[in-house]
Every structure is written in structure tokens, then in C-alpha cells.
Design an enzyme around this catalytic site. Structure first.
Site, PDB file in Angstrom:
ATOM      1  N   THR A 102      -0.453   6.032  -1.270  1.00  0.00           N
ATOM      2  CA  THR A 102      -0.929   5.931  -2.881  1.00  0.00           C
ATOM      3  C   THR A 102      -2.288   4.837  -2.832  1.00  0.00           C
ATOM      4  O   THR A 102      -2.809   5.123  -3.642  1.00  0.00           O
ATOM      5  CB  THR A 102       0.155   4.139  -2.560  1.00  0.00           C
ATOM      6  OG1 THR A 102       0.962   4.627  -2.878  1.00  0.00           O
ATOM      7  CG2 THR A 102       0.636   3.268  -4.507  1.00  0.00           C
ATOM      8  N   VAL A 103      -2.633   3.997  -2.443  1.00  0.00           N
ATOM      9  CA  VAL A 103      -4.407   3.861  -2.266  1.00  0.00           C
ATOM     10  C   VAL A 103      -4.926   4.790  -2.417  1.00  0.00           C
ATOM     11  O   VAL A 103      -5.803   4.403  -2.899  1.00  0.00           O
ATOM     12  CB  VAL A 103      -4.202   2.366  -1.268  1.00  0.00           C
ATOM     13  CG1 VAL A 103      -5.592   1.833  -1.300  1.00  0.00           C
ATOM     14  CG2 VAL A 103      -3.508   1.463  -1.667  1.00  0.00           C
ATOM     15  N   ALA A 151      -8.337  12.713   5.208  1.00  0.00           N
ATOM     16  CA  ALA A 151      -7.669  13.518   6.346  1.00  0.00           C
ATOM     17  C   ALA A 151      -6.074  13.320   5.749  1.00  0.00           C
ATOM     18  O   ALA A 151      -6.358  11.188   5.571  1.00  0.00           O
ATOM     19  CB  ALA A 151      -7.867  12.617   7.960  1.00  0.00           C
ATOM     20  N   LYS A 190      -5.890  -5.641   6.381  1.00  0.00           N
ATOM     21  CA  LYS A 190      -5.544  -7.459   6.345  1.00  0.00           C
ATOM     22  C   LYS A 190      -5.862  -6.883   8.024  1.00  0.00           C
ATOM     23  O   LYS A 190      -5.902  -7.973   8.377  1.00  0.00           O
ATOM     24  CB  LYS A 190      -5.062  -7.843   5.606  1.00  0.00           C
ATOM     25  CG  LYS A 190      -3.722  -7.318   4.840  1.00  0.00           C
ATOM     26  CD  LYS A 190      -2.763  -7.396   3.771  1.00  0.00           C
ATOM     27  CE  LYS A 190      -3.449  -6.053   3.084  1.00  0.00           C
ATOM     28  NZ  LYS A 190      -2.662  -6.137   2.452  1.00  0.00           N
ATOM     29  N   VAL A 205      -8.004  -8.794   1.367  1.00  0.00           N
ATOM     30  CA  VAL A 205      -7.454 -10.321   0.754  1.00  0.00           C
ATOM     31  C   VAL A 205      -7.173 -10.187  -0.669  1.00  0.00           C
ATOM     32  O   VAL A 205      -8.006  -9.867  -1.181  1.00  0.00           O
ATOM     33  CB  VAL A 205      -8.170 -11.521   1.377  1.00  0.00           C
ATOM     34  CG1 VAL A 205      -7.663 -12.561   1.014  1.00  0.00           C
ATOM     35  CG2 VAL A 205      -8.645 -11.276   2.409  1.00  0.00           C
ATOM     36  N   GLU A 256       8.926  -4.751   0.630  1.00  0.00           N
ATOM     37  CA  GLU A 256       8.719  -2.797   1.581  1.00  0.00           C
ATOM     38  C   GLU A 256      10.383  -3.025   2.124  1.00  0.00           C
ATOM     39  O   GLU A 256      10.994  -4.560   2.504  1.00  0.00           O
ATOM     40  CB  GLU A 256       7.901  -3.136   3.198  1.00  0.00           C
ATOM     41  CG  GLU A 256       6.809  -3.900   2.784  1.00  0.00           C
ATOM     42  CD  GLU A 256       5.847  -2.145   3.035  1.00  0.00           C
ATOM     43  OE1 GLU A 256       7.001  -1.392   3.281  1.00  0.00           O
ATOM     44  OE2 GLU A 256       4.652  -2.133   2.692  1.00  0.00           O
ATOM     45  N   LYS A 299      -4.268 -12.832   6.093  1.00  0.00           N
ATOM     46  CA  LYS A 299      -5.433 -12.899   4.677  1.00  0.00           C
ATOM     47  C   LYS A 299      -5.882 -14.253   5.359  1.00  0.00           C
ATOM     48  O   LYS A 299      -6.974 -14.392   4.682  1.00  0.00           O
ATOM     49  CB  LYS A 299      -5.137 -12.324   3.486  1.00  0.00           C
ATOM     50  CG  LYS A 299      -4.304 -11.403   3.059  1.00  0.00           C
ATOM     51  CD  LYS A 299      -3.606 -11.058   1.810  1.00  0.00           C
ATOM     52  CE  LYS A 299      -2.694  -9.864   1.471  1.00  0.00           C
ATOM     53  NZ  LYS A 299      -1.402 -10.146   0.648  1.00  0.00           N
ATOM     54  N   GLY A 316      -1.063  -2.921  -4.810  1.00  0.00           N
ATOM     55  CA  GLY A 316      -1.369  -1.829  -6.071  1.00  0.00           C
ATOM     56  C   GLY A 316      -2.190  -1.133  -5.764  1.00  0.00           C
ATOM     57  O   GLY A 316      -3.484  -1.090  -5.655  1.00  0.00           O
TER      58      GLY A 316
END
Lengths: 438, 438
Positions: free
Chosen positions: B14-15, B44, B106, B133, B191, B206, B303
Site C-alpha cells: 500500500t505505501v 522488489a 519505526k 513517526v 490489523e 515512535k 495511510g
């Protein structure tokens, strides 16, 4: 450790003394971070005999600003004399002499930044101005660097602490504008001549800088639509509150399809929004980027300590950038100089926002129907309506309406028709309404 | 324009897809600011056949992370595979191969940052971690650069969006922890295994980073006192509200005379404080510097878009720092490596803060006198008291007390004596109270 950065200060008033005191108090901590000492070696003042708010034993104190901006020993000139003409001449002279400059002078940057930055780029020096906008809040760095991957959609902020203090007092202490202003002056939040603060000029200086670095446009102070807080009445603050809004004095820079709007004016903000709840002399700025969404930055917008915090941060950054090839530096106005484009800056007729208006009418059957018909004919949606008795008069009624988002020209056309109704007694009071997503 | 920066991405979930999409969408705007293009040339992934949330036509896609971290064509490695061991090996390999690294991990930085940054300094490369963070909020840059002139006194923040969403639901929707967690999972904020979020481990990761860059100490994850939100009851949320507080899950790093305290725990915050009013999955962090006073930073803590915003900002900064003599770069942990000092990190017995406790007692005359005598004997001041009937029991009473600031060891001693009273029925519920100046 690298050599100390040698700073020459122009003006050693409250902020200048704050910088000297901060460097004295936190010099070790600053050197632990920066890897080098930041040292004020010279300062120029108007009157050598005047009392100082800082120790000056280690500073070569004089009255000649020009000898500082031409001194080959000085790395960075800190301009704190304020105002326009003299500051401009000195900053340009410093640049011509290859000095980096740090300034807290929003007036200077807003009006002359375009020429100053062009001269600095040509000379290969850096002019820094974090302290010019919102005091201790690092909003310049946030927009220029931290949000550099975003297309900035809008910025909206409380960027004048004096005005916000006055409005907070009017909101919560039930005092008039004049009483709140006198209180602000007594507490040292407002100048003897409060014009720049209460007329929105100071905020417009800051907004010019914000708009430029957000959108990649030249500094455009003279295109900002500016309205102050002097005419805000306690009645409208009360009506707004009944409808769930607070009246704040905001600077807003916003992309619209046809250009950018930049405006400083009293604004109704939903009482649940973050900006509605920033009280007293504090500042807060929201920045909306297409990737990051809404972000906000809050803190003290003025004062010796907060301003010195930003000034010294700029000095540390300047020290870091000294050895950098100018092409690799953060550009003065966030965008590379050849990438600044003069997008149209819109006039008020093109603003698109919600609107609040109040009109006094004869208390007769059918008046509300007339008013709402005029809005409906122009496809202006209604968000909220309030009808109130005016003070000391029971033959009239006051109608207060908050509209949904509408183009201001359309709204003004509707208002002119509402004013022309035979049942309308009085001119219209009109404010803009912000609907920001937190 | 300078050459494009060539980025190799490890992990295209996603990121990673958010980064690729952001560079595609805003590439022109980013180049207008950065003066050069940021280009993902290789990535990758675990499974080449899996569906992607971004276009990959211009990316050399493979499954071998090692061939990216050793590729002489790659300038910057973006580590997005998460977790600890594999990420560590790859980041260290990238550094050994002279690559700059950007990471959102993190967990990796909190546990292994000390070794990673030492290796990076030795190799003359930069490892950036703004996205690690508070997602899109530029808190690392704010503390490392913007507030570099300040002695940081404390940092307090909502730095886990999942936990804040759950607490907001419990506060406003009157649901239990388990219901709120299920809701968060259904909306994708939590999650399937929520342990890291609800036990405070993610926030402690963090906070370790924040504490280090705020105070100039090594990353000290294992010294953070961490308590989660699972045991918070609806009753205490209600009692806190009656007393004017909201229960928030905060990470707090604070200087005390004998050292620094670093802690993640449920905290009562005055309902008027800024942090009390940050709801849902949003993050907000307050930083108090001795010069600037209180500042705050607000936005999306997670997000794809917000994280990509910080990741790409790091890439732009990295591009700028590439050509800088390492001695002139912003130090990884804010302080020059030889200036990081191992100040004592305090245990919970040394925390100094307000306290909330609730105890169930026999509803008899004199009990309140006994409880308050025990506090008074230890010089613990009382801020507020509430007495309530417990649910389904009218022979007992619940005493709820908020104390003024007190050392935790003293408070715990008082509580042990209160528990030992013959009239005490039940164990004690204890939370800490924050009194931050906005």
C-alpha cells in the site's frame, strides 16, 4: 567542530535581545545539534545609551548598520529593524556583499521579496524568513520542505495573534471590539497604533508569503483581498454561535479551477473545527495537501522567545546551506526560481465559499419567502436560517442566513435584490464561511 | 535541471504503491520544487503475480531485494518491507553499498537505529525516517530542525491512530473496548492482530525516536514504560468526563531533574486541551521548547497518501543532502553523533504527574476521611473528588480522586495503604493525568 557562524544583528530590541539571550542560554545545546557555534559578534542599534534586555559584553555594539552589512568577518546578517525602506536597503546591501540574511520582517518580504530573492539567487546567498510568518510555528519549513511532495490545495490560518486575542475576548468575555482592543493594548498584545493588526494588513503580509510558497506564484501582496475585524459586532458573534460557528480572522489561500484566491477576512468557522478552538494570542495554520490531507501547526505567533526560536533555526539552516551548491538549496519561494508562474489571483467576485448574511426587514408575513426565493432563483443553497428580534425594536425582524458554497458574485447579486425589496430596512452584513475538513 | 534521483523500492504494498502513484501524479510539481526528478527505477516484491495498486510499466520489477541494494545505478533505497530482521539486513547492506536510505519502519529504527545511524555516518550516507513517526505529520523535521534552538522540555502526543480511534469510539459512541476494536478492524484502521497498536508497542517505537531527537539520547526503546488501552473501562471514561477529562492514549517524553521519563499509557487530559480534542484515527503531537513554548502538529498518522508524503519529502531532502559534506548535514538523531549522551531514563516510580485513581469501599461514615488522610500525610494534593455508586451494588461506594502533581512512588505508597484499609473492597484502578499548557 566547524568554525562559529558569525552573526551581525541590525536592531537589538525585544526580538534581537531574545536571540542574544537564547544563544547565551542554549548555546551548548545548539552547538550539540548544529555542530557549530552561532555567535553574535556585532550589533547595530539606534541609541547606544538605551537600556538593553540582553547582555552585550561580547558584542561589538555600534550605531552603523552599513558597517555590519559590509563587514568581511560577518557570515550572516540578522535584520530586525522592521519596516520597509531602510530594511530593504540594508538587506540588499548585505546580499550585494555576499552575506546570508535572516529576517523576521514580513512587511519587507511580502512587498519586496521577489526582488530580494532574485538578488540573493544571483549572489549565491540565502535569505531566510521563518520568523516572518506565525512567529515560532515552523510553517515555512513545513510547506517548503515537509509537504514538498504535495500539491497544496489550500492553507487557512489564524496568523495574527492580536486579532485573535480580540475576537476571543469578544467571543467569551462578552466585550465590544473597542474594549477588547484596549485590553490587548494593556497586555502588550497590540501596538499603540493597531491598524496593521486589526485591518488585516499584517495577516495579508504573512498570507502573501504563504500563498507564494504553497502555489509557486510570485509574492502578490497587492492582490490579496483584505478585510479587518473592526466592524464585527457582538450581535453577529452571538448569532454565529447560535448557528454553531465561531467568528475568526483567517488568512486563506486556496486553489480554484480558474486561479488562486488569497484573502484575509472575518470568517465563520464551525465550532467543532480545529481553528475555531484556537484562542487568545495563539496562531494556528492548516495546510491541505493532496497526498497528506489536512495538517495543522499551532503555537505562539509572536513574542521574543518564539520569534528567536525561528530566527536561530534559520541561522542553523543557513550555516548548513553555506557549503551547499546553490542549485541544491531549498529555493527561497519553495519552487525553483524559473518555475514560479504567475497564476491568476482571483478577485472577491470569484471566491467560492459559504456565506453568512444578516438583513433587517419589516416583520411581515411573506418576507422570508421573498428572501429565500431570491436565493433559490440563483441556486444558492441554505445551510441554516435564524430569525431574531433586533435590539430595541419590535416592529422589525432580523433574518440571518448561512448559505452553502456559492460563488460570491452570485451571492452579491442575490443580496442586492434582497436589499432592494420594499420590506428591507437596512443594509446587509455579510461574512464568509469556511468549511475546512480537519 | 540536475539528474534524476534513482530510487529502488523494497516492498510495493500500500505505501510503496502510494509513493509510486504520488510521484506519477505530482512529478512535475515535485520537480518544480526539488529542481530534479525523483524516479523509482526498480522495485522488489515478494510475488510478481500479485495485483498492484500502482502502474509498474516504468519500473524494473523483480523479487530480489539484494540486487537493488547493491545496484550501482540506485541512489536511494526505500525500505518498505517492515518488520525487523530482514529489513535490518537490507538497510545495512544498502548502507555498506553507499546507498542513502529512506524508511517508514519505526520498529526497525526504534530497535536498531543506533547501529544503523552509526553505520550510515561511517559510510557517509543518510538514513531518513520522517514517515516512521506520525505518518504525514512532519514531526521529525520540526524537532530536528525547526526547534533546534530550543531545549525541549517535553513532547506529548497521540501517535497511534488505531488506539485513538478506539478511544474516540468509547468516548462518544458508548461502546466497549472490544466493540470499538471490532469496528476499527472492520474499517481497516486496526490489523487482524492488533497487539502492537492496543498494547502501546507501536507508540513506544515512535516515542523512542521522538525522545532521542528531542533530548539527544540514544534510542532507548527498552526503557520506555508502556501500557496499552485494553483495560480501560467505560466507567472510568465516564468518571473522567464528569471531572472534565478525556482519556487519551499518549506517548510522553519529559525532562525531569534526575533524567528523562518516556512512557506510553492511557492519560487523562483536560477536555479543554488541544490533545483532548483530537479524534478518530488522527495523530497530534505537542512539543514544548524553552524558547518557543508549546507548539502542536496535527494530521493523518497513517495511510498510503500521508506516509508517501513524508517518504517523498525525505527523498527530496536526501537529494539535497547528497552533495553536502556529511559534517554539514542534519544529524540522524538531531544531535551530532559524538554529542549524544546517555541520560538516565527514569522508571515509573520516578514519574512526576497528576494521578487518577478509583477504589471501591464500604459505604460507611469516615471512609473518605481515611483515604484523604493517607494522601494528606504524604503531601499529595487533591484536584477533584467524585463518589459514585458502583453498578449493581448499593452497599459499596466508589471513590474517584484526581491528585495534583505527585511523584509516582509516593502515590503508589498511598494507594497501598488505601488498599490495606479494612473498608476497602477492591483493587485500585490507576491512570496518570497530564496537565499540558496549550
Amino acid at each position: 567542530m566547524m568554525d562559529a557562524v558569525k552573526v551581525g544583528v541590525l536592531g537589538l530590541g525585544t526580538v534581537g535581545a531574545g536571540v542574544v539571550n537564547l544563544l547565551a542560554r542554549n548555546g551548548d545545546e545548539i552547538a550539540r545539534r548544529a555542530g557549530r557555534e552561532i555567535r553574535v559578534t556585532r550589533a547595530a542599534v539606534r541609541n547606544l545609551e538605551a537600556p538593553r534586555e540582553c547582555a552585550t559584553a561580547d558584542i561589538d555594539l555600534g550605531t552603523d548598520c552599513h558597517s555590519i552589512v559590509t563587514d568581511p568577518e560577518i557570515d550572516v546578517v540578522l535584520e530586525l529593524i522592521g519596516g520597509e525602506t531602510e530594511a530593504y536597503d540594508l538587506v540588499m546591501a548585505a546580499i550585494a556583499n555576499g552575506k546570508h540574511v535572516v529576517t523576521a520582517n514580513k512587511h519587507l518580504i511580502a512587498l519586496h521579496g521577489n526582488e530580494i530573492f532574485a538578488a540573493a539567487d544571483a549572489a549565491g546567498v540565502v535569505v531566510s524568513f521563518e520568523a516572518a510568518v506565525a512567529g515560532g510555528i515552523p510553517i515555512i519549513k513545513a510547506i517548503r520542505e515537509s509537504l514538498a511532495a504535495n500539491r497544496i490545495e489550500w492553507v487557512a490560518g489564524i496568523i495574527n495573534g492580536t486579532g485573535n486575542f480580540i475576537l476571543s475576548q469578544m467571543n467569551f468575555e462578552d466585550v465590544s471590539f473597542d474594549e477588547a482592543l484596549a485590553d490587548a493594548q494593556a497586555r502588550g498584545f497590540a501596538e499603540a497604533d493597531p491598524t496593521f493588526d486589526v485591518e488585516g494588513i499584517d495577516a495579508a503580509h504573512k498570507l502573501a508569503i504563504i500563498g507564494s510558497i504553497a502555489f509557486g506564484i510570485p509574492l502578490s501582496f497587492d492582490k490579496i483581498v483584505t478585510d479587518g475585524i473592526r466592524r464585527i459586532s457582538a450581535d453577529d458573534i452571538e448569532y454565529a454561535a447560535e448557528l454553531g460557528y465561531r467568528v475568526k480572522h483567517l488568512g486563506i489561500a486556496q486553489r480554484q479551477p480558474e486561479g488562486v484566491s488569497m484573502r484575509v477576512h472575518p470568517t465563520l468557522v464551525s465550532e467543532r473545527a480545529l481553528l475555531a478552538n484556537v484562542e487568545g494570542e495563539k496562531n494556528a495554520i492548516m495546510v491541505y495537501g493532496d497526498a497528506v490531507g489536512a495538517t495543522a501547526y499551532y503555537g505562539a505567533g509572536a513574542g521574543a522567545g518564539p520569534t528567536a526560536s525561528s530566527v536561530v533555526a534559520d541561522m542553523i539552516d543557513t550555516a548548513r546551506m553555506m557549503s551547499v551548491d546553490p542549485a541544491g538549496r531549498v529555493p527561497h519561494l519553495a519552487f525553483q526560481p524559473d518555475q514560479i508562474t504567475a497564476e491568476p489571483v482571483l478577485g472577491s467576485e470569484d471566491f467560492v465559499c459559504g456565506h453568512y448574511f444578516r438583513v433587517q426587514v419589516a416583520d411581515q408575513t411573506g418576507v422570508m419567502a421573498e428572501v429565500t426565493r431570491i436565493l433559490a432563483e440563483r441556486a444558492i443553497g441554505i445551510e441554516a436560517i435564524l430569525q431574531k428580534d433586533p435590539p430595541r425594536d419590535d416592529e422589525d425582524a432580523r433574518i440571518i442566513i448561512v448559505t452553502k458554497t456559492a460563488k460570491e458574485a452570485t451571492l452579491m447579486d442575490a443580496l442586492s435584490h434582497i436589499v432592494a425589496l420594499p420590506t428591507t430596512r437596512d443594509g446587509v452584513v455579510h461574512y464568509r464561511v469556511a468549511e475546512f475538513e480537519d
